[in-house]
Design a protein around this motif. Structure first.
Motif, PDB file in Angstrom:
ATOM      1  N   ASN A 112     -38.960  10.599   6.133  1.00 38.07           N
ATOM      2  CA  ASN A 112     -38.023  11.242   5.266  1.00 38.07           C
ATOM      3  C   ASN A 112     -38.598  12.667   5.290  1.00 38.07           C
ATOM      4  O   ASN A 112     -40.000  13.040   5.363  1.00 38.07           O
ATOM      5  CB  ASN A 112     -38.113  11.076   3.792  1.00 38.07           C
ATOM      6  CG  ASN A 112     -37.133   9.919   3.322  1.00 38.07           C
ATOM      7  OD1 ASN A 112     -36.144   9.789   4.237  1.00 38.07           O
ATOM      8  ND2 ASN A 112     -37.213   9.337   2.384  1.00 38.07           N
ATOM      9  N   SER A 142     -30.100  12.822   3.930  1.00 39.88           N
ATOM     10  CA  SER A 142     -30.033  11.662   3.194  1.00 39.88           C
ATOM     11  C   SER A 142     -28.759  11.980   2.373  1.00 39.88           C
ATOM     12  O   SER A 142     -28.403  13.063   1.763  1.00 39.88           O
ATOM     13  CB  SER A 142     -31.252  11.502   2.214  1.00 39.88           C
ATOM     14  OG  SER A 142     -31.038  10.514   1.260  1.00 39.88           O
ATOM     15  N   THR A 178     -24.478  14.857   3.141  1.00 39.86           N
ATOM     16  CA  THR A 178     -25.854  14.794   3.122  1.00 39.86           C
ATOM     17  C   THR A 178     -26.817  16.071   2.937  1.00 39.86           C
ATOM     18  O   THR A 178     -26.080  17.041   2.737  1.00 39.86           O
ATOM     19  CB  THR A 178     -26.649  14.109   4.471  1.00 39.86           C
ATOM     20  OG1 THR A 178     -26.186  15.046   5.565  1.00 39.86           O
ATOM     21  CG2 THR A 178     -26.033  12.793   4.804  1.00 39.86           C
TER      22      THR A 178
END
Length: 352
Positions: A308, A330, A14
């Motif tokens: 986010n 992410s 990620t």
């Protein structure tokens, strides 16, 4: 205006939590866009054909592993994609707490084209490394064939690209007195600016050999960029400032974000400016500077996801019609494009 068109999965892992953790370089003559993102000690480098809209092809650069079982892995802290004039294709610049490496974007391998340790690059500050402040690299840019890498000491390491495979270190730039926050260059005007953690901007003379002017912003600068002789500053307080390269004057100030701004991207062909923040928001604006019209920063688009933490958002072409977004933790990049709306209005039925 913009719509999310797809998500592109990373090869593994990620996105790491580093400001400006998404580097982009596009080659208009070849219709190719390159992207690079830090994932722990790996750097994922992707590319695609803009004209054919091909899928993203990924390669991974793995930096050196610990030599002993108890040795701590030191994360990469900065990544850049720059295109020296002496090369046909860009290079990947990787900075960590121990080294600065240069990699070939076309023939990605774990062996760099050029490498220099921070200890040797910062000889005058070698005793300070690991004591007053932890060593790191931050801020990567390129003017002509001079690759610039900022460091925790305030020195800017200069690496000159002489040919496709030949790189040499030159004398460091030592005008800053605080840790470098960011470095940016307008490729078209060859204007380079650097910023430090004390809020000082330096606009360098061409070609980055002396100081043109200094600006004391009195702001905690996190990231910068340069567009049409304007230095665009993103702060840790979410403030965006526009400074004139010519006069050093503050031309515009926008309280745009609620958290630190982690990237400022520009599209030279359209004068679009893209800012992104830890608050999960990215904003697209258009910069108007041409007379007789008044100086103006015009809002065009924004999108937000409060779940986010955006570490980087970049235009992926010079027109500013496509955007890539990288968010902390992410496992993919979010891709946006300007999508033309089709009319839903049906033709009126005939009454005859």
């Amino acid at each position: 205006m913009f719509e999310k068109v797809k998500e592109v999965a990373l090869p593994q892992g990620t996105v790491s939590p580093w400001p400006s953790n998404l580097a982009v370089c596009w080659l208009d003559t070849r219709n190719i866009t390159y992207v690079a993102v830090i994932q722990s000690n790996n750097i994922h480098v992707g590319n695609w054909d803009n004209k054919a809209e091909t899928e993203v092809s990924w390669d991974t650069i793995s930096t050196s592993e610990p030599s002993t079982p108890n040795e701590k892995v030191i994360d990469v802290t900065a990544v850049g994609l720059v295109h020296p004039n002496a090369r046909n294709f860009p290079v990947v610049i990787v900075g960590s707490a121990r080294f600065i490496n240069v990699y070939d974007v076309k023939k990605v391998s774990n062996k760099p084209l050029f490498s220099i340790t921070l200890a040797s690059a910062l000889r005058d500050h070698v005793t300070a490394v690991g004591k007053d402040v932890g060593p790191y690299c931050r801020g990567i840019s390129c003017n002509d064939n001079s690759i610039l890498v900022g460091t925790h000491t305030g020195e800017i390491v200069v690496i000159v690209c002489n040919s496709d495979t030949n790189f040499t270190a030159r004398k460091n730039l030592k005008e800053h007195r605080s840790a470098i926050s960011d470095i940016a260059t307008c490729r078209y005007d060859e204007v380079t600016a650097s910023a430090d953690s004390n809020g000082e901007l330096i606009i360098w003379q061409k070609p980055v050999k002396g100081v043109g002017s200094k600006v004391l912003t009195k702001q905690p600068i996190n990231v910068i960029n340069v567009l049409r002789k304007q230095v665009i500053v993103g702060t840790l307080r979410g403030l965006i400032q526009y400074y004139s390269v010519t006069t050093g004057e503050l031309m515009c100030e926008i309280d745009a974000h609620a958290r630190p701004i982690n990237s400022v991207s520009v599209a030279p062909e359209s004068a679009y400016v893209l800012t992104s923040s830890e608050d999960g928001t990215f904003i697209v604006s258009k910069l108007h500077t041409r007379k007789p019209h008044a100086y103006q920063v015009e809002y065009r688009f924004s999108d937000a996801d409060p779940y986010n933490i955006i570490m980087g958002a970049q235009f992926t072409n010079g027109r500013g019609s496509a955007i890539a977004v990288a968010a902390f933790d992410s496992n993919c990049l979010s891709m946006y494009k300007i999508v033309k709306k089709t009319s839903n209005a049906a033709a009126a039925p005939s009454t005859s």
